[in-house]
Design an enzyme around this catalytic site. Structure first.
Site, mmCIF file in Angstrom:
data_model
loop_
_atom_site.group_PDB
_atom_site.id
_atom_site.type_symbol
_atom_site.label_atom_id
_atom_site.label_comp_id
_atom_site.label_asym_id
_atom_site.label_seq_id
_atom_site.Cartn_x
_atom_site.Cartn_y
_atom_site.Cartn_z
ATOM 1 N N CYS A 172 0.686 -1.008 -0.081
ATOM 2 C CA CYS A 172 -0.060 -0.343 0.162
ATOM 3 C C CYS A 172 0.387 1.022 -0.033
ATOM 4 O O CYS A 172 2.251 0.607 -0.666
ATOM 5 C CB CYS A 172 -1.297 -0.225 1.107
ATOM 6 S SG CYS A 172 -0.090 -0.218 2.633
ATOM 7 N N ASN A 202 2.098 1.570 4.285
ATOM 8 C CA ASN A 202 2.349 0.084 5.347
ATOM 9 C C ASN A 202 2.443 0.152 6.639
ATOM 10 O O ASN A 202 2.894 -0.576 7.172
ATOM 11 C CB ASN A 202 3.782 -0.087 4.704
ATOM 12 C CG ASN A 202 3.955 -1.690 5.216
ATOM 13 O OD1 ASN A 202 5.391 -1.972 5.865
ATOM 14 N ND2 ASN A 202 3.047 -2.862 5.431
ATOM 15 N N CYS A 255 -0.913 0.529 7.451
ATOM 16 C CA CYS A 255 -2.921 1.045 7.809
ATOM 17 C C CYS A 255 -3.325 -0.401 6.667
ATOM 18 O O CYS A 255 -3.508 -1.862 6.961
ATOM 19 C CB CYS A 255 -3.864 1.616 7.061
ATOM 20 S SG CYS A 255 -3.384 3.187 7.931
ATOM 21 N N ARG A 256 -3.311 -0.590 5.211
ATOM 22 C CA ARG A 256 -4.163 -1.534 4.596
ATOM 23 C C ARG A 256 -3.671 -2.596 3.977
ATOM 24 O O ARG A 256 -3.447 -4.024 4.345
ATOM 25 C CB ARG A 256 -4.337 -0.507 3.469
ATOM 26 C CG ARG A 256 -5.851 -0.183 2.918
ATOM 27 C CD ARG A 256 -5.515 0.827 1.558
ATOM 28 N NE ARG A 256 -4.492 1.673 2.057
ATOM 29 C CZ ARG A 256 -4.169 2.224 1.205
ATOM 30 N NH1 ARG A 256 -4.717 1.979 -0.126
ATOM 31 N NH2 ARG A 256 -3.197 3.147 0.363
ATOM 32 N N SER A 257 -1.557 -2.398 4.102
ATOM 33 C CA SER A 257 -0.844 -4.094 3.679
ATOM 34 C C SER A 257 -0.626 -4.886 4.879
ATOM 35 O O SER A 257 -0.086 -6.089 4.853
ATOM 36 C CB SER A 257 0.170 -3.407 3.542
ATOM 37 O OG SER A 257 1.006 -2.543 3.592
ATOM 38 N N ASP A 267 -8.360 3.535 0.555
ATOM 39 C CA ASP A 267 -7.447 4.461 1.936
ATOM 40 C C ASP A 267 -8.337 4.991 3.248
ATOM 41 O O ASP A 267 -8.664 5.832 3.342
ATOM 42 C CB ASP A 267 -6.472 5.244 1.073
ATOM 43 C CG ASP A 267 -5.500 5.862 2.722
ATOM 44 O OD1 ASP A 267 -5.714 5.185 3.292
ATOM 45 O OD2 ASP A 267 -4.418 6.830 2.002
HETATM 46 P P1 4NP Z 1 -1.363 3.261 4.025
HETATM 47 O O1 4NP Z 1 -2.294 4.175 4.796
HETATM 48 O O2 4NP Z 1 -1.372 3.449 2.046
HETATM 49 O O3 4NP Z 1 -3.200 2.393 3.782
HETATM 50 O O4 4NP Z 1 -0.940 2.571 5.427
HETATM 51 C C1 4NP Z 1 -2.180 5.197 4.866
HETATM 52 C C2 4NP Z 1 -1.024 5.972 6.000
HETATM 53 C C3 4NP Z 1 -0.163 7.002 5.657
HETATM 54 C C4 4NP Z 1 -0.358 7.915 4.681
HETATM 55 C C5 4NP Z 1 -1.334 7.532 4.043
HETATM 56 C C6 4NP Z 1 -1.901 6.204 3.604
HETATM 57 N N1 4NP Z 1 0.358 9.109 5.361
HETATM 58 O O5 4NP Z 1 0.479 9.762 3.854
HETATM 59 O O6 4NP Z 1 1.544 9.271 6.136
#
Ligand code: 4NP
Length: 157
Positions: free
Chosen positions: A11, A14, A16-18, A126
């Site tokens: 994702c 790294n 939240c989703r992955s 997201d």
């Molecule tokens: P992820 O979510 O891609 O599912 O881990 C996010 C985590 C952090 C950010 C964006 C999405 N960020 O902008 O820091």
């Protein structure tokens, strides 16, 4: 790439989703008796070395899984040689992976929900900027994707 299948979930952050996809896939593979190597990574570098978002830790815990020890890392070109499947959580990350993939790399690239009948081409949204309920949706999506991908790999795909 020999022996057990290796799967990397990717994702943006790294956190939240992955990591949730990794945990859901570990569980689904274990239940199916499938021996696999599993990891997750982000295309971005902001959260390298950090634990998952507390909301991700909480939703995993609510489903009996502990991801508090996971740590963020950034995807790297060598991952396309280490893993058989590199699985993106959304389209932006799939595009980044296509750009990063070394010429001739064998790893198969896909979206996680491509593996779910009727959901090909869909993204796992997201949840980072939303409320905690978004993480329930993320959990439901990554669980569907993980189970479908386990079935596919178990069938030799
Ligand atoms: P992820 O979510 O891609 O599912 O881990 C996010 C985590 C952090 C950010 C964006 C999405 N960020 O902008 O820091």
């Amino acid at each position: 790439m020999s022996g057990r299948p290796a799967i990397l979930f990717v994702c943006l952050g790294n956190i939240c989703r992955s990591p949730l996809a990794e945990a859901a896939f570990r569980l689904a593979a274990e239940r199916a008796g499938l021996d696999v190597a599993v990891d997750s990574a982000g295309t971005g570098s902001w959260h390298v070395g950090e634990p998952p978002d507390p909301r991700a830790v909480a939703v995993a815990r609510a489903h009996g899984l502990d991801i508090a020890d996971y740590r963020g890392r950034q995807v790297e070109p060598a991952d396309f040689a280490r893993f058989d499947h590199v699985v993106a959580l959304d389209h932006a990350n799939l595009s980044r992976l296509r750009a990063l993939r070394p010429e001739g790399a064998q790893a198969r690239l896909s979206l996680l929900l491509d593996h779910v009948p009727g959901r090909a081409g869909e993204a796992v949204a997201d949840p980072y900027y939303g409320g905690p309920e978004g993480f329930d949706t993320t959990w439901a999506d990554v669980t569907s994707g993980a189970r479908a991908l386990v079935r596919r790999i178990a069938e030799g795909g």
